[in-house]
Design an enzyme around this catalytic site. Structure first.
Site, PDB file in Angstrom:
ATOM      1  N   CYS A   1     -11.315 -30.285 -46.768  1.00 17.81           N
ATOM      2  CA  CYS A   1     -11.375 -28.843 -46.965  1.00 17.81           C
ATOM      3  C   CYS A   1     -12.069 -28.487 -48.274  1.00 17.81           C
ATOM      4  CB  CYS A   1      -9.954 -28.279 -46.940  1.00 17.81           C
ATOM      5  SG  CYS A   1      -9.886 -26.547 -47.358  1.00 17.81           S
TER       6      CYS A   1
ATOM      7  N   LEU B   1     -21.602 -22.548 -35.897  1.00 15.64           N
ATOM      8  CA  LEU B   1     -22.044 -21.154 -36.060  1.00 15.64           C
ATOM      9  C   LEU B   1     -22.157 -20.764 -37.534  1.00 15.64           C
ATOM     10  CD1 LEU B   1     -20.400 -19.022 -33.230  1.00 15.64           C
ATOM     11  CD2 LEU B   1     -22.422 -20.453 -33.179  1.00 15.64           C
TER      12      LEU B   1
ATOM     13  N   GLY C   1     -17.390 -31.460 -33.614  1.00 15.62           N
ATOM     14  CA  GLY C   1     -15.943 -31.560 -33.775  1.00 15.62           C
ATOM     15  C   GLY C   1     -15.525 -32.739 -34.635  1.00 15.62           C
TER      16      GLY C   1
ATOM     17  N   MET D   1      -6.060 -28.029 -36.340  1.00 14.10           N
ATOM     18  CA  MET D   1      -7.053 -28.631 -37.258  1.00 14.10           C
ATOM     19  C   MET D   1      -7.682 -27.602 -38.191  1.00 14.10           C
ATOM     20  SD  MET D   1      -8.684 -31.707 -34.992  1.00 14.10           S
ATOM     21  CE  MET D   1      -8.788 -33.146 -35.979  1.00 14.10           C
ATOM     22  N   LEU D   2      -6.826 -26.846 -38.868  1.00 14.19           N
ATOM     23  CA  LEU D   2      -7.263 -25.878 -39.873  1.00 14.19           C
ATOM     24  C   LEU D   2      -6.520 -26.179 -41.169  1.00 14.19           C
ATOM     25  CD1 LEU D   2      -7.204 -22.562 -37.823  1.00 14.19           C
ATOM     26  CD2 LEU D   2      -9.229 -23.779 -38.657  1.00 14.19           C
ATOM     27  N   ALA D   3      -7.168 -25.831 -42.291  1.00 12.52           N
ATOM     28  CA  ALA D   3      -6.583 -26.166 -43.587  1.00 12.52           C
ATOM     29  C   ALA D   3      -5.238 -25.477 -43.807  1.00 12.52           C
ATOM     30  CB  ALA D   3      -7.552 -25.772 -44.693  1.00 12.52           C
TER      31      ALA D   3
ATOM     32  N   HIS E   1      -8.315   5.396 -46.835  1.00 14.12           N
ATOM     33  CA  HIS E   1      -9.586   5.896 -46.334  1.00 14.12           C
ATOM     34  C   HIS E   1     -10.579   5.984 -47.480  1.00 14.12           C
ATOM     35  CE1 HIS E   1     -12.496   8.091 -43.980  1.00 14.12           C
ATOM     36  NE2 HIS E   1     -12.646   8.902 -45.020  1.00 14.12           N
TER      37      HIS E   1
HETATM   38  C1  LIG Z   1     -17.624 -28.129 -42.475  1.00 13.02           C
HETATM   39  C2  LIG Z   1     -16.166 -27.800 -42.335  1.00 13.02           C
HETATM   40  C3  LIG Z   1     -15.740 -26.507 -42.562  1.00 13.02           C
HETATM   41  C4  LIG Z   1     -14.397 -26.180 -42.430  1.00 13.02           C
HETATM   42  N1  LIG Z   1     -14.012 -24.903 -42.679  1.00 13.02           N
HETATM   43  C5  LIG Z   1     -12.712 -24.573 -42.566  1.00 13.02           C
HETATM   44  C6  LIG Z   1     -12.269 -23.255 -42.869  1.00 13.02           C
HETATM   45  O1  LIG Z   1     -13.052 -22.384 -43.216  1.00 13.02           O
HETATM   46  N2  LIG Z   1     -10.954 -22.975 -42.746  1.00 13.02           N
HETATM   47  C7  LIG Z   1     -10.052 -23.924 -42.343  1.00 13.02           C
HETATM   48  O2  LIG Z   1      -8.872 -23.611 -42.239  1.00 13.02           O
HETATM   49  N3  LIG Z   1     -10.438 -25.185 -42.059  1.00 13.02           N
HETATM   50  C8  LIG Z   1     -11.736 -25.532 -42.162  1.00 13.02           C
HETATM   51  N4  LIG Z   1     -12.119 -26.813 -41.912  1.00 13.02           N
HETATM   52  C9  LIG Z   1     -11.095 -27.785 -41.482  1.00 13.02           C
HETATM   53  C10 LIG Z   1     -10.285 -28.300 -42.683  1.00 13.02           C
HETATM   54  O3  LIG Z   1     -11.167 -28.888 -43.607  1.00 13.02           O
HETATM   55  C11 LIG Z   1      -9.252 -29.307 -42.209  1.00 13.02           C
HETATM   56  O4  LIG Z   1      -8.475 -28.758 -41.176  1.00 13.02           O
HETATM   57  C12 LIG Z   1      -8.336 -29.709 -43.366  1.00 13.02           C
HETATM   58  O5  LIG Z   1      -9.073 -30.294 -44.406  1.00 13.02           O
HETATM   59  C13 LIG Z   1      -7.276 -30.701 -42.875  1.00 13.02           C
HETATM   60  O6  LIG Z   1      -6.469 -31.079 -43.940  1.00 13.02           O
HETATM   61  P1  LIG Z   1      -5.772 -32.516 -43.958  1.00 13.02           P
HETATM   62  O7  LIG Z   1      -4.980 -32.571 -45.214  1.00 13.02           O
HETATM   63  O8  LIG Z   1      -5.083 -32.749 -42.686  1.00 13.02           O
HETATM   64  O9  LIG Z   1      -6.970 -33.561 -44.000  1.00 13.02           O
HETATM   65  P2  LIG Z   1      -8.161 -33.776 -45.028  1.00 13.02           P
HETATM   66  O10 LIG Z   1      -8.542 -32.530 -45.699  1.00 13.02           O
HETATM   67  O11 LIG Z   1      -9.208 -34.500 -44.265  1.00 13.02           O
HETATM   68  O12 LIG Z   1      -7.554 -34.729 -46.128  1.00 13.02           O
HETATM   69  C14 LIG Z   1      -7.218 -36.056 -45.877  1.00 13.02           C
HETATM   70  C15 LIG Z   1      -7.304 -36.810 -47.178  1.00 13.02           C
HETATM   71  O13 LIG Z   1      -6.762 -38.112 -46.986  1.00 13.02           O
HETATM   72  C16 LIG Z   1      -7.557 -39.060 -47.671  1.00 13.02           C
HETATM   73  N5  LIG Z   1      -7.349 -40.357 -47.015  1.00 13.02           N
HETATM   74  C17 LIG Z   1      -7.662 -40.674 -45.745  1.00 13.02           C
HETATM   75  N6  LIG Z   1      -7.245 -41.923 -45.466  1.00 13.02           N
HETATM   76  C18 LIG Z   1      -6.676 -42.402 -46.594  1.00 13.02           C
HETATM   77  C19 LIG Z   1      -6.053 -43.624 -46.933  1.00 13.02           C
HETATM   78  N7  LIG Z   1      -5.921 -44.616 -46.059  1.00 13.02           N
HETATM   79  N8  LIG Z   1      -5.578 -43.783 -48.191  1.00 13.02           N
HETATM   80  C20 LIG Z   1      -5.690 -42.768 -49.097  1.00 13.02           C
HETATM   81  N9  LIG Z   1      -6.250 -41.588 -48.827  1.00 13.02           N
HETATM   82  C21 LIG Z   1      -6.732 -41.399 -47.583  1.00 13.02           C
HETATM   83  C22 LIG Z   1      -8.967 -38.513 -47.541  1.00 13.02           C
HETATM   84  O14 LIG Z   1      -9.807 -39.037 -48.545  1.00 13.02           O
HETATM   85  C23 LIG Z   1      -8.732 -37.014 -47.672  1.00 13.02           C
HETATM   86  O15 LIG Z   1      -8.821 -36.601 -49.014  1.00 13.02           O
HETATM   87  C24 LIG Z   1     -13.453 -27.181 -42.051  1.00 13.02           C
HETATM   88  C25 LIG Z   1     -13.874 -28.491 -41.839  1.00 13.02           C
HETATM   89  C26 LIG Z   1     -15.207 -28.805 -41.990  1.00 13.02           C
HETATM   90  C27 LIG Z   1     -15.645 -30.225 -41.771  1.00 13.02           C
END
Ligand SMILES: Cc1cc2nc3c(=O)[nH]c(=O)nc-3n(C[C@H](O)[C@H](O)[C@H](O)COP(=O)(O)OP(=O)(O)OC[C@H]3O[C@@H](n4cnc5c(N)ncnc54)[C@H](O)[C@@H]3O)c2cc1C
Length: 472
Positions: A38, A181, A262, A308-310, A452
């Site tokens: 993210c 998009l 995706g 799958m959103l932040a 408004h």
């Molecule tokens: C181009 C793009 C744009 C996006 N825009 C949006 C948006 O506008 N709004 C939104 O809500 N979401 C957006 N998303 C989706 C969002 O980034 C993800 O849903 C969010 O980051 C998921 O959070 P997470 O903590 O599950 O995983 P991640 O953010 O992927 O974090 C996982 C972390 O775990 C670490 N890791 C992995 N394996 C290991 C390991 N074995 N040991 C130690 N560390 C490890 C990685 O390095 C990473 O830092 C976007 C995604 C992309 C690709």
């Protein structure tokens, strides 16, 4: 209580911070950068680039606002510097929060070597971290279509698109989901020729039809060309040019190809199944409380699939942390920490109240169900649509395209869902989310005075219309 969190993205850091706030001793393991996908390659870099794109787009259309401006020329170095500055600032704020909450940060790749032991490997050594509870949050990785050779220099994913010092003059984007998009919108604003190929018959698959049509029309008006129900069959690089062939024989030549089809959970090689954790393909299987099949091990975020959103990952992370503390207190007959004293039950997340947004021009934001989805679920609903065309603020801003579509339950008038395509949609959706979360009615929204001029007046009008249709 000791908690180890694997992965420092939104899911992982929110779990770690919440657990620390509740008094647990927490170790957060991250193999790269705090903030995860993210902050480093996803939400924040794309929005920073889109902000520059907005300036470029406004400059391109300055004459409409009574201004004479030259067309913007992209300075890639400054654009990327600005993005990096924003990322670094937010990353250092996360590090400061970790320090303030006394969360131990360990950098290196973690792998399960026992049900609750993570072995972290960095360049020099291994260290083992054993905990009472483990929260897995390793996120996701780009899904790569087997037919596209990602070793080609001019084949990008979102990773390259947010980090390479180049702006395409022409690009073919594979995938018309939110990420595809947003990049299409940015590159079109910078003046590039943009082609988008999508296998499904519409953009933003899975969304309401009116939203899909409006999103496509807005981008077409910016010059983006769509090839829907088509596949990028063959992608080849010939010198500095990319050639993409579609099943109907159409060949498109561009500078770059961006694959945005995706993401999939990132779990391979981390020892999850070996530790007895049940998987569903690449995703870790969890119950509604984010418990895996191994007691004391939880999983959240992109790793478990779903939205799958932040912000969904953040909510799941904090929820899992609270559940882990509750379960541990229960098992060890300890009293709950003060922060949880009010509620001993395990928590889950209500996904029907989580907004999903696309940051195109105009923005798109949805929460809850569309009319069709609600009907499919057996609900008796009404729908009211109000347009920005009559809204003073939207007209003043030169952004009077779009609509608010409000869905409410017949009889009760309770908010069921809302779809917005229009200016500031990402900000204005939240009043509907609050209403839905707290079981409020469209009458409640309609009876709240909206400033408004504001684009939010369109929400009030849609709510008023829906209230009439509900007979409340
Ligand atoms: C181009 C793009 C744009 C996006 N825009 C949006 C948006 O506008 N709004 C939104 O809500 N979401 C957006 N998303 C989706 C969002 O980034 C993800 O849903 C969010 O980051 C998921 O959070 P997470 O903590 O599950 O995983 P991640 O953010 O992927 O974090 C996982 C972390 O775990 C670490 N890791 C992995 N394996 C290991 C390991 N074995 N040991 C130690 N560390 C490890 C990685 O390095 C990473 O830092 C976007 C995604 C992309 C690709």
């Amino acid at each position: 209580m000791r908690i180890v969190v694997l992965g420092g993205g939104p899911g992982g850091h929110s779990a770690a911070f919440e657990a620390a706030r509740l008094g647990a001793s927490v170790t957060l393991i991250e193999r790269e950068f705090l903030g995860g996908t993210c902050l480093n390659w996803g939400c924040i870099p794309t929005k920073t680039i889109l902000r520059s794109a907005r300036v470029a787009w406004d400059a391109r259309n300055a004459a409409d606002y009574g201004l004479r401006l030259p067309v913007a020329d992209v300075d890639e170095e400054r654009l990327l510097d600005r993005k990096e500055g924003v990322v670094q600032e937010l990353r250092s704020q996360l590090e400061a929060t970790a320090a303030r909450l006394k969360v131990e940060l360990v950098y290196g790749e973690g792998r399960l070597v026992g049900p609750k032991t993570v072995r972290v490997t960095d360049s020099e050594k291994h260290t083992d971290h054993t905990a009472d509870a483990l929260i897995l949050a390793t996120g996701s990785e780009v899904f790569k279509l087997p037919g596209i050779d990602h070793t080609l220099e001019r084949v990008w994913t979102s990773y390259e698109a947010t980090s390479v010092l180049a702006t395409p003059t022409s690009i073919l984007i594979v995938g018309a989901g939110a990420i595809g998009l947003e990049f299409a919108c940015a590159y079109a604003s910078f003046g590039a020729e943009v082609h988008v190929v999508e296998l499904m018959p519409s953009v933003l698959p899975g969304n309401d039809k009116r939203v899909q049509k409006a999103a496509q029309a807005a981008l077409e008006a910016m010059g983006v060309r769509f090839y829907l129900g088509q596949a990028a069959d063959a992608v080849g690089q010939y010198g500095d040019r990319m050639e993409t062939t579609m099943p109907d024989g159409t060949i498109i030549e561009t500078d770059y190809v961006l694959s945005a089809v995706g993401r999939k959970p990132l779990s391979e090689g981390f020892g999850f199944p070996e530790a007895g954790i049940e998987m569903e393909r690449a995703a870790v299987k969890v119950d509604e409380h984010f418990r895996t099949s191994v007691p004391g091990v939880y999983a959240v975020g992109d790793l478990v699939g779903g939205m799958m959103l932040a912000h969904a990952a953040e909510e799941e992370g904090a929820t899992a942390a609270r559940n882990a503390v509750r379960e541990h207190a229960r098992a060890s007959v300890e009293t709950l920490p003060a922060g949880l004293a009010h509620a001993a039950d395990l928590e889950s997340v209500d996904y029907s109240c989580i907004p999903a947004c696309v940051y195109t021009f105009p923005e798109i934001a949805v929460v809850g169900s569309s009319r069709d989805a609600a009907k499919d679920a057996g609900l008796d609903v009404v729908q009211a649509v109000s347009k920005y065309a009559g809204n003073g603020k939207a007209l003043s801003e030169g952004e009077a395209e779009g609509f608010v579509q409000m869905v409410a339950e017949k009889g009760s008038g309770r908010v069921v869902g809302c779809q917005i395509v229009g200016p500031h949609a990402v900000e204005t959706i939240h009043e509907v989310a609050v209403a839905k979360r707290h079981g409020l009615t469209v009458r409640d929204i309609a009876e709240t005075v909206h400033a408004h001029p504001s684009v939010s007046e369109v929400i009030k009008l849609a709510a008023l219309d829906a209230a009439g249709k509900c007979g409340i």
